[in-house]
Design a protein around this motif. Structure first.
Motif, mmCIF file in Angstrom:
data_model
loop_
_atom_site.group_PDB
_atom_site.id
_atom_site.type_symbol
_atom_site.label_atom_id
_atom_site.label_comp_id
_atom_site.label_asym_id
_atom_site.label_seq_id
_atom_site.Cartn_x
_atom_site.Cartn_y
_atom_site.Cartn_z
ATOM 1 N N VAL A 1 -20.032 41.284 -3.244
ATOM 2 C CA VAL A 1 -18.623 40.930 -3.172
ATOM 3 C C VAL A 1 -18.166 41.179 -1.745
ATOM 4 O O VAL A 1 -18.350 42.276 -1.211
ATOM 5 N N ARG B 1 -16.851 47.043 -6.635
ATOM 6 C CA ARG B 1 -17.561 46.484 -7.785
ATOM 7 C C ARG B 1 -16.589 45.588 -8.536
ATOM 8 O O ARG B 1 -15.406 45.910 -8.655
ATOM 9 N N ILE B 2 -17.104 44.489 -9.061
ATOM 10 C CA ILE B 2 -16.221 43.594 -9.804
ATOM 11 C C ILE B 2 -16.131 44.058 -11.257
ATOM 12 O O ILE B 2 -17.005 44.768 -11.756
ATOM 13 N N THR B 3 -15.094 43.651 -11.917
ATOM 14 C CA THR B 3 -14.888 44.058 -13.313
ATOM 15 C C THR B 3 -15.838 43.273 -14.219
ATOM 16 O O THR B 3 -16.323 42.203 -13.851
ATOM 17 N N ASP C 1 -15.099 41.545 -16.790
ATOM 18 C CA ASP C 1 -14.509 40.229 -17.066
ATOM 19 C C ASP C 1 -14.784 39.251 -15.917
ATOM 20 O O ASP C 1 -15.120 38.092 -16.133
ATOM 21 N N ALA C 2 -14.639 39.744 -14.696
ATOM 22 C CA ALA C 2 -14.895 38.897 -13.529
ATOM 23 C C ALA C 2 -16.369 38.512 -13.463
ATOM 24 O O ALA C 2 -16.715 37.397 -13.087
ATOM 25 N N GLU C 3 -17.239 39.444 -13.858
ATOM 26 C CA GLU C 3 -18.671 39.169 -13.867
ATOM 27 C C GLU C 3 -19.002 38.068 -14.879
ATOM 28 O O GLU C 3 -19.746 37.134 -14.576
ATOM 29 N N ARG C 4 -18.426 38.148 -16.081
ATOM 30 C CA ARG C 4 -18.628 37.108 -17.099
ATOM 31 C C ARG C 4 -18.100 35.757 -16.603
ATOM 32 O O ARG C 4 -18.744 34.732 -16.761
ATOM 33 N N ASP C 5 -16.919 35.810 -15.994
ATOM 34 C CA ASP C 5 -16.342 34.575 -15.467
ATOM 35 C C ASP C 5 -17.225 33.963 -14.385
ATOM 36 O O ASP C 5 -17.396 32.745 -14.316
ATOM 37 N N TYR C 6 -17.787 34.835 -13.547
ATOM 38 C CA TYR C 6 -18.679 34.350 -12.493
ATOM 39 C C TYR C 6 -19.858 33.602 -13.095
ATOM 40 O O TYR C 6 -20.176 32.493 -12.674
#
Length: 140
Positions: free
Chosen positions: A85, A104-106, A108-113
């Protein structure tokens, strides 16, 4: 009597000649139509094979891309890999926050990615396959 016989024979020969020429022309036209139909069928079969090969190629590439993405997702979930990131430090932050743990990304953001990346792969492969289909099949 002989004269009638010869006249009848000549009329018969003329009628037979007319019939032969008439049916010969009809046969020639039917033969040309049949040849054209065979060529059309052969062309359609060739195009169907080409389209099937094109579909198989891009379906395989899409499956491969999804598999690689799933492998990456499992690696990130297991903690063996990480998503990078790019973080821009704000000048208003206190110096102690700049030395904090790495960003670190959340979840939810990881799933969205991963969802977005899968969508991009799918659209890219579909569009590339469609473009090749248009070039190879529609523009012939």
């Amino acid at each position: 009597m002989r004269l009638y016989f010869y006249a009848a024979l000549a009329a018969l020969i003329a009628a037979l000649s007319f019939g032969v020429y008439y049916y010969h022309d009809a046969y020639s036209k039917a033969d040309k139509d049949l040849s054209l139909a065979k060529e059309t069928i052969t062309d359609m079969q060739t195009r169907q094979r080409d389209v099937a090969a094109l579909d198989a190629k891009y379906t395989g590439e899409l499956a491969d891309a999804k598999s690689k993405l799933a492998d990456l997702q499992r690696c990130v979930a297991a903690g063996k890999c990480g998503l990078r990131v790019n973080v821009i430090k704000q000048t208003t932050a206190t110096p102690s926050l700049d030395d904090a743990a790495s960003a670190r990304i959340t979840p939810d953001a990881e799933r969205d990615y991963f969802r977005l990346r899968a969508g991009i792969e799918t659209i890219t492969k579909q569009l590339t396959g469609l473009q090749q289909y248009v070039r190879e099949q529609c523009l012939k």
